[in-house]
Scaffold this active site. Structure first.
Site, PDB file in Angstrom:
ATOM      1  N   ASN A 126       0.959  -1.163  -0.175  1.00  0.00           N
ATOM      2  CA  ASN A 126      -0.052  -0.056   0.189  1.00  0.00           C
ATOM      3  C   ASN A 126       0.888   1.221   0.215  1.00  0.00           C
ATOM      4  OD1 ASN A 126      -1.534   2.131   1.003  1.00  0.00           O
ATOM      5  ND2 ASN A 126      -3.037   1.021   1.604  1.00  0.00           N
ATOM      6  N   ASP A 142      -0.140   4.445   0.071  1.00  0.00           N
ATOM      7  CA  ASP A 142      -0.887   5.669   0.176  1.00  0.00           C
ATOM      8  C   ASP A 142      -0.105   6.813   0.665  1.00  0.00           C
ATOM      9  OD1 ASP A 142      -3.193   4.626  -0.505  1.00  0.00           O
ATOM     10  OD2 ASP A 142      -3.988   4.307   1.450  1.00  0.00           O
ATOM     11  N   HIS A 143       0.769   6.344   1.643  1.00  0.00           N
ATOM     12  CA  HIS A 143       1.576   7.185   2.287  1.00  0.00           C
ATOM     13  C   HIS A 143       2.823   8.009   1.657  1.00  0.00           C
ATOM     14  CE1 HIS A 143      -1.083   6.819   5.669  1.00  0.00           C
ATOM     15  NE2 HIS A 143      -0.628   5.563   5.839  1.00  0.00           N
ATOM     16  N   HIS A 186      -5.652   3.522  -1.737  1.00  0.00           N
ATOM     17  CA  HIS A 186      -6.844   3.941  -1.230  1.00  0.00           C
ATOM     18  C   HIS A 186      -7.359   5.367  -1.630  1.00  0.00           C
ATOM     19  CE1 HIS A 186      -9.861   4.162   2.844  1.00  0.00           C
ATOM     20  NE2 HIS A 186     -10.458   4.361   1.625  1.00  0.00           N
ATOM     21  N   ARG A 224      -9.445   7.845  -1.115  1.00  0.00           N
ATOM     22  CA  ARG A 224     -10.219   8.379  -0.053  1.00  0.00           C
ATOM     23  C   ARG A 224     -11.251   9.314  -0.368  1.00  0.00           C
ATOM     24  NH1 ARG A 224      -8.574   6.461   5.497  1.00  0.00           N
ATOM     25  NH2 ARG A 224     -10.613   7.771   6.116  1.00  0.00           N
ATOM     26  N   ARG A 278      -7.087  12.881   0.730  1.00  0.00           N
ATOM     27  CA  ARG A 278      -5.996  13.269   1.613  1.00  0.00           C
ATOM     28  C   ARG A 278      -4.788  12.783   1.100  1.00  0.00           C
ATOM     29  NH1 ARG A 278      -6.992   9.981   7.247  1.00  0.00           N
ATOM     30  NH2 ARG A 278      -9.182  10.533   7.111  1.00  0.00           N
ATOM     31  N   HIS A 279      -4.616  11.746   0.385  1.00  0.00           N
ATOM     32  CA  HIS A 279      -3.403  11.106  -0.030  1.00  0.00           C
ATOM     33  C   HIS A 279      -3.408  10.896  -1.665  1.00  0.00           C
ATOM     34  CE1 HIS A 279      -5.206   7.480   1.266  1.00  0.00           C
ATOM     35  NE2 HIS A 279      -4.651   7.489   2.528  1.00  0.00           N
ATOM     36  N   GLU A 316      -8.395   0.119  -2.805  1.00  0.00           N
ATOM     37  CA  GLU A 316      -9.371   0.222  -1.339  1.00  0.00           C
ATOM     38  C   GLU A 316     -10.452   1.522  -1.663  1.00  0.00           C
ATOM     39  OE1 GLU A 316      -6.787   0.925   1.673  1.00  0.00           O
ATOM     40  OE2 GLU A 316      -6.018  -1.046   1.457  1.00  0.00           O
ATOM     41  N   THR A 362      -8.340   3.497   8.522  1.00  0.00           N
ATOM     42  CA  THR A 362      -9.300   2.863   8.372  1.00  0.00           C
ATOM     43  C   THR A 362      -9.598   2.132  10.011  1.00  0.00           C
ATOM     44  OG1 THR A 362      -8.947   2.190   6.244  1.00  0.00           O
ATOM     45  CG2 THR A 362     -10.877   1.135   7.084  1.00  0.00           C
ATOM     46  N   GLU A 407     -11.001  -9.597   3.367  1.00  0.00           N
ATOM     47  CA  GLU A 407      -9.756  -8.981   4.179  1.00  0.00           C
ATOM     48  C   GLU A 407      -9.927  -8.772   5.404  1.00  0.00           C
ATOM     49  OE1 GLU A 407      -7.182  -5.931   2.052  1.00  0.00           O
ATOM     50  OE2 GLU A 407      -6.229  -5.575   4.064  1.00  0.00           O
ATOM     51  N   HIS A 466      -3.372  -4.602   7.785  1.00  0.00           N
ATOM     52  CA  HIS A 466      -3.764  -3.242   8.750  1.00  0.00           C
ATOM     53  C   HIS A 466      -2.714  -3.482   9.956  1.00  0.00           C
ATOM     54  CE1 HIS A 466      -5.915   0.498   9.139  1.00  0.00           C
ATOM     55  NE2 HIS A 466      -5.360   0.314  10.497  1.00  0.00           N
ATOM     56  N   GLY A 467      -1.908  -2.433  10.176  1.00  0.00           N
ATOM     57  CA  GLY A 467      -1.012  -2.606  11.254  1.00  0.00           C
ATOM     58  C   GLY A 467       0.089  -3.591  11.002  1.00  0.00           C
ATOM     59  N   HIS A 498       1.944   1.092   6.075  1.00  0.00           N
ATOM     60  CA  HIS A 498       2.486   2.371   6.914  1.00  0.00           C
ATOM     61  C   HIS A 498       4.034   1.784   7.127  1.00  0.00           C
ATOM     62  CE1 HIS A 498       3.506   4.682  10.382  1.00  0.00           C
ATOM     63  NE2 HIS A 498       3.001   5.461   9.683  1.00  0.00           N
TER      64      HIS A 498
HETATM   65  N1  PXP Z   1      -5.857  -3.122   4.242  1.00  0.00           N
HETATM   66  C1  PXP Z   1      -6.789  -1.957   4.242  1.00  0.00           C
HETATM   67  C2  PXP Z   1      -8.147  -2.432   4.015  1.00  0.00           C
HETATM   68  C3  PXP Z   1      -6.519  -0.582   4.718  1.00  0.00           C
HETATM   69  O1  PXP Z   1      -7.365   0.132   4.773  1.00  0.00           O
HETATM   70  C4  PXP Z   1      -5.305  -0.376   5.388  1.00  0.00           C
HETATM   71  C5  PXP Z   1      -4.594   0.953   5.508  1.00  0.00           C
HETATM   72  O2  PXP Z   1      -4.918   1.832   4.324  1.00  0.00           O
HETATM   73  C6  PXP Z   1      -4.055  -1.333   4.745  1.00  0.00           C
HETATM   74  C7  PXP Z   1      -4.534  -2.654   4.491  1.00  0.00           C
HETATM   75  C8  PXP Z   1      -2.738  -1.241   5.187  1.00  0.00           C
HETATM   76  O3  PXP Z   1      -2.445  -0.556   6.397  1.00  0.00           O
HETATM   77  P1  PXP Z   1      -1.244  -0.396   7.068  1.00  0.00           P
HETATM   78  O4  PXP Z   1      -0.838   0.802   6.474  1.00  0.00           O
HETATM   79  O5  PXP Z   1      -1.308  -0.307   8.630  1.00  0.00           O
HETATM   80  O6  PXP Z   1      -0.101  -1.399   6.876  1.00  0.00           O
END
Ligand code: PXP
Length: 243
Positions: A7, A9-10, A43, A45, A49-50, A70, A101, A151, A191-192, A214
Site C-alpha cells: 500500500n 498511500d503514504h 485507497h 479516500r 487526503r493522499h 481500496e 481505516t 480481508e 492493517h498494522g 505504513h
Molecule cells: N488493508 C486495508 C483495507 C487498509 O485500509 C489499510 C490501510 O490503508 C491497509 C490494509 C494497510 O494498513 P497499514 O498501512 O497499517 O499497513
C-alpha cells in the site's frame, strides 16, 4: 505462496503535505514491483487526503502486477472504479475524521448497499474483497452478497496491549480464516502489520494476500522502497517455507 500487496498511500501523504509533485506514488509503485511486490494497493479516500484520481489512472497504466483499489461505497467512487477498472477492489468503511481505516465494513448492517456495489464492480470484471472484522456473521454475509474475498482487519492483533491479548486476537483470525476458506472465500489480511508482527499472520493457513503500507513506507524512507519491499517479501517467503 502468499501475495504481498504494497500500500503506497503514504508516499502520496508526503507529497500532499506540500501539494506538489514529489514523491510520486507512481515511482514508488515501480520500485515496489522491482522489490518483489505482488500487488500495488491504494485507497482513494473521499477527502482525497493522499491518493488522487490522477494517481489511480496512471497506476492502472504502469502497474504490471495486481492493482487493488481500496474504496468506500460512495456513489462517485464506485463509478470511478468502474471506469478505471483495477484488478481488485477492496470495500472499506470510511469516516472523515479517522487517522486510518478504524474498523471493518459492516456488511450485515448494509447488505443491500454492499450487494449493489459488488454487482456493479463484478459487471466491470473487478474482483471484490470486503474488509471485515474476523466475525462469523460478517463472513456469512460477505458470502451472501457474492464477494470473491474477505480481508480481515488485523488492527486489533497488531495493537494488542499484551501478549495474551495478541494471542487471543491471533486465534480469532485463525478461526475466521478457516471459516471464510470453508465457505469458498479467498482470504486476505491487513492493517498494522510490520516486520515484527507479520510472521504469525503469514503462517495462518489459507491466507493468500497481505496488504501492508505504513511499515513498508516507513522503512523505505531509510533503505529505499525496493529494499523495504524485498525485506518484507523475504520474511513472507521464509515463513511459508517453514509452514
Ligand atoms: N488493508 C486495508 C483495507 C487498509 O485500509 C489499510 C490501510 O490503508 C491497509 C490494509 C494497510 O494498513 P497499514 O498501512 O497499517 O499497513
Amino acid at each position: 505462496m502468499i501475495r504481498l500487496g504494497v500500500n503506497i498511500d503514504h508516499v502520496a501523504t508526503v507529497r500532499q503535505a506540500r501539494r506538489g509533485r514529489e514523491p510520486d506514488p507512481v515511482w514508488a509503485a515501480v520500485e515496489a514491483q522491482l522489490g518483489g511486490a505482488d500487488g500495488i494497493t491504494v485507497h482513494l479516500r473521499e477527502d482525497r487526503r493522499h491518493i488522487q484520481e490522477r494517481d489511480v489512472r496512471l497506476l492502472r497504466e504502469i502497474v504490471a502486477v495486481r492493482l487493488n483499489l481500496e474504496m468506500s461505497l460512495a456513489e462517485d467512487i464506485v463509478r470511478f472504479a468502474c471506469e478505471v477498472r483495477p484488478d481488485e477492489a477492496t470495500l472499506v468503511p470510511e469516516r472523515r475524521q479517522e487517522l486510518t481505516t478504524e474498523g471493518g465494513l459492516d456488511v450485515v448492517g448494509q447488505e443491500a448497499r454492499v450487494q449493489e456495489a459488488v454487482n456493479r464492480l463484478h459487471q466491470c470484471g473487478i474482483i471484490v474483497s470486503l474488509f471485515i472484522e474476523p466475525d462469523v456473521r460478517q463472513i456469512e454475509c460477505a458470502r451472501l452478497v457474492g464477494a470473491d474475498a474477505v480481508e480481515f482487519h488485523t488492527g486489533r492483533y497488531a495493537n494488542a496491549p499484551s501478549w495474551q491479548q495478541r494471542q487471543h486476537e491471533l486465534e480469532a483470525l485463525i478461526q475466521a480464516a478457516r471459516r471464510a476458506h470453508d465457505t469458498g472465500l479467498h482470504v486476505h489480511m491487513g492493517h498494522g502489520l510490520n516486520y515484527e508482527n507479520v510472521c504469525a499472520i503469514a503462517a495462518i493457513p489459507h491466507v493468500e494476500e497481505l496488504n501492508i503500507g505504513h511499515s513498508i513506507v516507513s522503512r523505505a524512507i531509510f533503505v529505499g522502497m525496493r529494499q523495504a519491499v524485498r525485506e518484507m517479501k523475504d520474511l513472507l517467503c521464509h515463513v511459508r517455507r517453514l509452514a
